[in-house]
Design an enzyme around this catalytic site. Structure first.
Site, PDB file in Angstrom:
ATOM      1  N   VAL A  79     -32.622  37.504  10.648  1.00 53.89           N
ATOM      2  CA  VAL A  79     -32.460  39.126  10.443  1.00 53.89           C
ATOM      3  C   VAL A  79     -33.826  39.518   9.733  1.00 53.89           C
ATOM      4  CG1 VAL A  79     -30.020  39.246  11.018  1.00 53.89           C
ATOM      5  CG2 VAL A  79     -31.068  38.546   8.537  1.00 53.89           C
ATOM      6  N   SER A  80     -34.039  40.733   9.625  1.00 52.08           N
ATOM      7  CA  SER A  80     -35.512  41.151   9.144  1.00 52.08           C
ATOM      8  C   SER A  80     -35.093  41.460   7.505  1.00 52.08           C
ATOM      9  CB  SER A  80     -35.917  42.449   9.696  1.00 52.08           C
ATOM     10  OG  SER A  80     -36.296  42.033  11.187  1.00 52.08           O
ATOM     11  N   SER A  81     -34.125  41.975   7.309  1.00 50.74           N
ATOM     12  CA  SER A  81     -33.977  42.645   5.884  1.00 50.74           C
ATOM     13  C   SER A  81     -32.694  41.940   5.347  1.00 50.74           C
ATOM     14  CB  SER A  81     -33.812  43.826   5.834  1.00 50.74           C
ATOM     15  OG  SER A  81     -32.747  44.495   6.408  1.00 50.74           O
TER      16      SER A  81
END
Length: 187
Positions: A8-10
């Site tokens: 996931v990115s964040s």
């Protein structure tokens, strides 16, 4: 052995759904991380997963965009897997590069992901240009008005106050006084 990779990115996002799907796909070892997908080189867990994979293994992800955001990265990663004799499966898009149809679908979807990223970048660039044309200023607002800057330069030129005293007067750092006044800092 099936090796899973989730990303996931964040920190506000959760990869539990990806982990559940990878476990359901039979992955015995799963690597996961919270990291931007912009570059594959900056992702330690991805690099660890690629290093861990051996001939005969299958590398499994849930969606192509969890692995890479550019066709170049996607091609590099899958070429690396292919050279090692490792299969590649994307569960949600039903891609299996061990079949001719899976290879075709992989290349089409990878190209679409890169196209989407290019469109996003182009729209952002257009938005920035339009905002600049309307007079929007980007970046941090200046701490000093033009009048204050003129007065600061006059103070420096007059030489009555020390550079530190001028910095204190305007609430800025001494090196900022030198920069704003165009003066050379004494060694």
């Amino acid at each position: 052995m099936k090796i899973g990779y989730a990303r996931v990115s964040s920190t506000g996002q959760d990869y539990q759904t990806q982990l559940d799907k990878l476990q359901a796909a039979g992955c015995e070892k799963i690597f996961h991380e919270k990291q931007s997908g912009k570059s594959a080189d900056d992702r330690a867990q991805l690099q660890a997963a690629l290093e861990f994979a051996r001939e005969g293994d299958v590398f499994v992800i849930t969606k192509l965009d969890r692995l890479a955001r550019s066709m170049n990265d996607l091609t590099t990663i899958t070429s690396q897997l292919q050279k090692k004799g490792v299969g590649f499966v994307v569960t949600d898009q039903q891609i299996d590069t061990t079949t001719p149809t899976g290879k075709l679908l992989f290349n089409i979807l990878g190209s679409l992901a890169e196209f989407e990223r290019d469109l996003i970048n182009a729209r952002c660039d257009e938005g920035r240009k339009a905002a600049k044309a309307k007079g929007v200023q980007f970046g941090r607002k200046p701490k000093m008005t033009d009048e204050q800057l003129d007065t600061l330069k006059a103070d420096v030129k007059a030489g009555i106050l020390s550079m530190q005293a001028i910095a204190d007067k305007y609430g800025i750092a001494r090196n900022s006084v030198y920069r704003l006044a165009g003066a050379k800092e004494a060694a």
